[in-house]
Each structure stands twice: as structure tokens, then as C-alpha cells.
Enzyme design. Sequence first.
Site, PDB file in Angstrom:
ATOM      1  N   ILE A 168      28.528 -22.783  22.103  1.00  0.00           N
ATOM      2  CA  ILE A 168      28.451 -23.460  23.403  1.00  0.00           C
ATOM      3  C   ILE A 168      28.255 -22.442  24.516  1.00  0.00           C
ATOM      4  O   ILE A 168      27.406 -22.631  25.401  1.00  0.00           O
ATOM      5  CB  ILE A 168      29.715 -24.302  23.673  1.00  0.00           C
ATOM      6  CG1 ILE A 168      30.017 -25.231  22.494  1.00  0.00           C
ATOM      7  CG2 ILE A 168      29.525 -25.137  24.944  1.00  0.00           C
ATOM      8  CD1 ILE A 168      31.337 -25.982  22.622  1.00  0.00           C
ATOM      9  N   TYR A 169      29.026 -21.366  24.475  1.00  0.00           N
ATOM     10  CA  TYR A 169      28.878 -20.344  25.512  1.00  0.00           C
ATOM     11  C   TYR A 169      27.479 -19.762  25.493  1.00  0.00           C
ATOM     12  O   TYR A 169      26.834 -19.617  26.540  1.00  0.00           O
ATOM     13  CB  TYR A 169      29.917 -19.242  25.305  1.00  0.00           C
ATOM     14  CG  TYR A 169      29.920 -18.215  26.417  1.00  0.00           C
ATOM     15  CD1 TYR A 169      30.495 -18.516  27.645  1.00  0.00           C
ATOM     16  CD2 TYR A 169      29.349 -16.959  26.236  1.00  0.00           C
ATOM     17  CE1 TYR A 169      30.509 -17.579  28.667  1.00  0.00           C
ATOM     18  CE2 TYR A 169      29.362 -16.015  27.247  1.00  0.00           C
ATOM     19  CZ  TYR A 169      29.941 -16.333  28.465  1.00  0.00           C
ATOM     20  OH  TYR A 169      29.946 -15.411  29.478  1.00  0.00           O
TER      21      TYR A 169
END
Length: 214
Positions: free
Chosen positions: A135-136
Site C-alpha cells: 500500500i505504501y
Amino acid sequence: MKVLITGGNRGIGQAIANVYRDAGETVIATARDTSGDAKLDVTDPESHRHLAQALTGEPLDLLVCNAGVYLDKGQKLDDGFAPELWADMFAVNVTGVFLTIQSLLPSLRMALAPKIAIISSQMASQERAPGGSYIYRASKAAALNLGRNLATDLQVEDIAVGIYHPGWVRTDMGGGTADIDVDEAARGLKSRFEALSVETTGCFETWDGRAHPF
């Protein structure tokens, strides 16, 4: 010179604010709470409206979009990366960047040589893909893409946009074993922002001046 830094109440953002204050510049360091010079929740359109109204009629020379979160550290592929994490991280790391720039464009347009700096990460790189932190990585890649496209659209208005990897920095997010401290990162980033121009708009660079692979 007036500089506004989102997420400027701690970590890299606070260090950037300090190096500009030490240089005698006017600095507005925002935070989600009252610990900054101005309150701004980058995920809240109403919060953006309030800040933009407070700056009505004032030129803004440099906007540093620094606010970000890293909530999926250590998550496992088999059972981690819940949908809520995707929503929360993109709301801050991507949508928050866009809303900040959009709301402050009137003040940027009043400056003589306005600049926008987006703090992304080496984890945004498509060429360097060691896995994990999905996600990051995806959110920072989206912020990079956003910056590149904004650079194209805003070049005709002589607004320069740069995207930057701040280094692996010893902060709450980066951890205690990271390569550099916040002051070294901030000084390097300030130099990068000073070198940014309409001619170099859309650049993706490291804190120490190297072109970063996309």
C-alpha cells in the site's frame, strides 16, 4: 519568501520548517492538530477550505507536500493489507496531496516563481521493486505520477513541480537504524527545492541531488 509545509509538526516536515526559519523565511507548518502553525487535515476538504481562506490574498512561494502515513509496515501478504488500510493511506498520501495543491493554487499563482515539492519515496520506483509494503509503495507511486502530470499542466503557468525521495531518515516512520538524520535530509531537500525551476519541472530526485529511477 513564504513556505507552507504539510505535516510540519514532526519528523522531516519539522526539520524542513526549521531550516527555512533559520534562513529567515516565513514558514507555515501545518498539522492535523494544534501542534503546528496552522491546522490542516489533508483528508478533509473543509479543512483545506479554511486554510485557503486564511491565506486569501497572500502569495505562496513554496508548497511542500510532506504529510504522509505508512500504516502497512510488517503486514503479511496472506492475511494483511486490509481494505481500510488502502483507503486510509491513499486518502493521506495521494488525495491529500492533490487537495492541498488544488486548494492553494490561488496563493501559488500570486507568487513570482512558485514551486511545489512533493515528498514521495524511493519506494515509489517501478524499477526498484523488492516487494512488500504494497500500500505504501502504491500510494507513493501514485503521488509520483500525480506530480509528474501536475508538472505538465502547471508548466504553462510557470509553476514548477518536483518530486523527491528524502532519504532513509531516522524518524518514527524510518526507524532508528536509517541512514541519515532529519537535519541532513532537510538541508539536502532545501537545496533541491532551490534548484527546482520550470525547466526542471517533473523531476524525481533524491535528497542529495541524484536523479531517481522511475
